[in-house]
Design a protein around this motif. Structure first.
Motif, short mmCIF file in Angstrom:
data_model
loop_
_atom_site.label_atom_id
_atom_site.label_comp_id
_atom_site.label_asym_id
_atom_site.label_seq_id
_atom_site.Cartn_x
_atom_site.Cartn_y
_atom_site.Cartn_z
N UNK A 5 0.82 -1.21 0.00
CA UNK A 5 0.00 0.00 0.00
C UNK A 5 0.84 1.24 0.00
N UNK A 6 0.16 2.35 -0.28
CA UNK A 6 0.83 3.63 -0.16
C UNK A 6 1.23 3.85 1.28
N UNK A 7 2.33 4.56 1.51
CA UNK A 7 2.78 4.84 2.87
C UNK A 7 1.70 5.58 3.64
N UNK A 235 -14.71 5.48 3.15
CA UNK A 235 -13.29 5.18 3.01
C UNK A 235 -13.02 4.12 1.96
N UNK A 236 -13.94 3.18 1.75
CA UNK A 236 -13.75 2.13 0.75
C UNK A 236 -14.41 2.45 -0.58
N UNK A 237 -15.03 3.62 -0.68
CA UNK A 237 -15.89 3.89 -1.84
C UNK A 237 -15.16 4.40 -3.07
N UNK A 286 -6.16 -6.64 4.59
CA UNK A 286 -7.22 -5.72 4.14
C UNK A 286 -6.62 -4.44 3.59
N UNK A 287 -5.65 -3.87 4.29
CA UNK A 287 -5.02 -2.63 3.84
C UNK A 287 -4.21 -2.86 2.56
N UNK A 288 -3.46 -3.95 2.51
CA UNK A 288 -2.64 -4.23 1.34
C UNK A 288 -3.50 -4.52 0.12
N UNK A 289 -4.59 -5.27 0.31
CA UNK A 289 -5.48 -5.57 -0.80
C UNK A 289 -6.16 -4.34 -1.34
N UNK A 294 -6.07 0.13 -5.83
CA UNK A 294 -6.14 1.58 -6.02
C UNK A 294 -6.94 2.31 -4.97
N UNK A 295 -7.23 1.66 -3.83
CA UNK A 295 -8.00 2.29 -2.76
C UNK A 295 -7.07 2.62 -1.60
#
Length: 397
Positions: A5-7, A235-237, A286-289, A294-295
């Motif tokens: 994920x992004x930092x 946040x997931x949208x 969850x965060x990495x996926x 692109x979320x």
């Protein structure tokens, strides 16, 4: 393939703590979304600072799958502490019998099925959670959870005394439409519009409420300006929250408000109870996926900064926490924790399946096997996990 994920960068802007008050609390049996406003049992949440968690292990770590995940050091938590006397606490018995009930839903016009769950067809793949009946029930739980957290209020922005009055309101990514319907009932002279990618609202709605299928990241084509725009659990949208909030800024009339209610992911632990657990691994996956798809699931903590960059003024951020389970001190926190545990357990498969199969390349069987252990840990009430929550609002000059 897994993508790191992004930092996760920490917004250094000052925040205001959402101060718990002495509030009416009832055993939340949600036969309808107004239940939390009706029954009364007084309780006060305890406010004490908690030392930063040692379990979050600041730095870059790797999941069992090899994904790189950047972890922040924990911030001090106010109003959340472990109840070491829970076994004999009558407050637990009062809040453990949380249950949900399904609502009558309108038919879904078109959809796709994947790994046994139903997803929206319009803008296929944009939203990562399903739209089936099980998810709709979870959204009902989520609505009641937020009502409880806000002492029955639908908003924190100061909209009652707005110059020019309150006439037109928009609920972005409305889901089942619970918030829009409750707001329309509370303000019968206000026109309320709810938008979403899926038509999940009930068949019968107030006359001053309507729903539209729209993608909030596309250009907004409303013919009238809004006095107040509300967005919850966004946040997931979206791929670009900045785009959506810019659309909202343009769609507001001068002095109109945008309000956002969301989680500041990832979930956290207030001590080392989560070290090496399936729940900790689930959070990392969850965060990495999400990042691989692109979320950026960390944007909640930057909502205040984004609104200020867009041009909102008098931007206010308030914070609170949702414990997962009844381990925290205080009747209100135990009740919130019971609701949050039910929310997470009922949505765990929905939250995990698309993100981990599409984003991390896991099979559905691998995801299900992992979730067995996660559920057991959540139900055990031994992990002192919580979701930080941000409430942000700003005014258009």
């Amino acid at each position: 393939m897994m993508t790191s994920p992004a930092t996760i960068d920490k917004d250094s802007s000052a925040t205001n703590e959402l101060q718990p008050e002495t509030v009416p609390i009832a055993n939340p049996t949600p036969s309808d979304s107004a239940a939390l406003n009706a029954e009364h049992t007084s309780a006060t949440a305890k406010l004490e600072p908690v030392q930063p968690s040692t379990s979050e292990r600041p730095g870059t770590t790797s999941t069992a799958d090899g994904a790189s995940v950047t972890v922040l050091p924990a911030e001090p938590v106010h109003g959340l502490d472990v109840d070491n006397n829970e076994d004999g606490d009558s407050a637990v018995k009062d809040v453990e019998n949380v249950s949900s009930t399904a609502s009558v839903r309108s038919s879904v016009y078109d959809y796709i099925e994947e790994n046994g769950r139903r997803y929206h067809k319009y803008k296929e793949g944009q939203y990562l959670l399903p739209n089936d009946e099980a998810e709709q029930e979870r959204l009902d739980i989520q609505h009641n959870l937020m009502l409880l957290a806000l002492d029955g209020k639908l908003h924190v922005a100061p909209i009652e005394d707005m110059a020019g009055g309150l006439h037109n309101v928009l609920d972005v990514a409305t889901g089942t439409g619970n918030w829009a319907i409750d707001f329309a009932n509370a303000y019968p002279s206000v026109n309320v519009v709810g938008t979403d990618l899926s038509p999940m609202h009930p068949e019968y709605i107030p006359e001053n409420c309507r729903f539209e299928i729209n993608d909030a990241e596309d250009d907004w084509l409303f013919s009238i300006p809004f006095d107040y725009i509300h967005g919850r659990a966004l946040i997931t949208c979206f791929r670009s929250h900045h785009t959506v909030f810019t659309h909202a800024f343009k769609a507001l009339r001068p002095c109109g408000y945008l309000e956002l209610q969301d989680c500041d992911l990832p979930l956290r632990f207030i001590d080392d109870s989560g070290n090496g657990t399936a729940l900790e691994l689930w959070s990392q996956r969850f965060m990495a996926g999400g990042a691989a798809l692109g979320k950026d699931l960390t944007r909640g903590r930057r909502y205040k900064k984004i609104l200020e960059e867009i041009g909102f003024v008098d931007v206010v951020e308030k914070r609170t926490q949702f414990p997962i389970g009844t381990w925290a001190v205080g009747k209100k926190m135990k009740t919130l924790g019971a609701w949050m545990r039910m929310d997470l357990l009922s949505g765990l498969q929905a939250m995990s399946m698309a993100i981990m199969t599409r984003g991390l390349g896991m099979t559905s069987e691998e995801v299900e096997k992992h979730l067995v252990d996660v559920r057991l840990e959540i139900e055990s009430n031994k992990l002192h996990a919580y979701f930080p929550v941000v409430l942000v609002y700003g005014r258009k000059p």
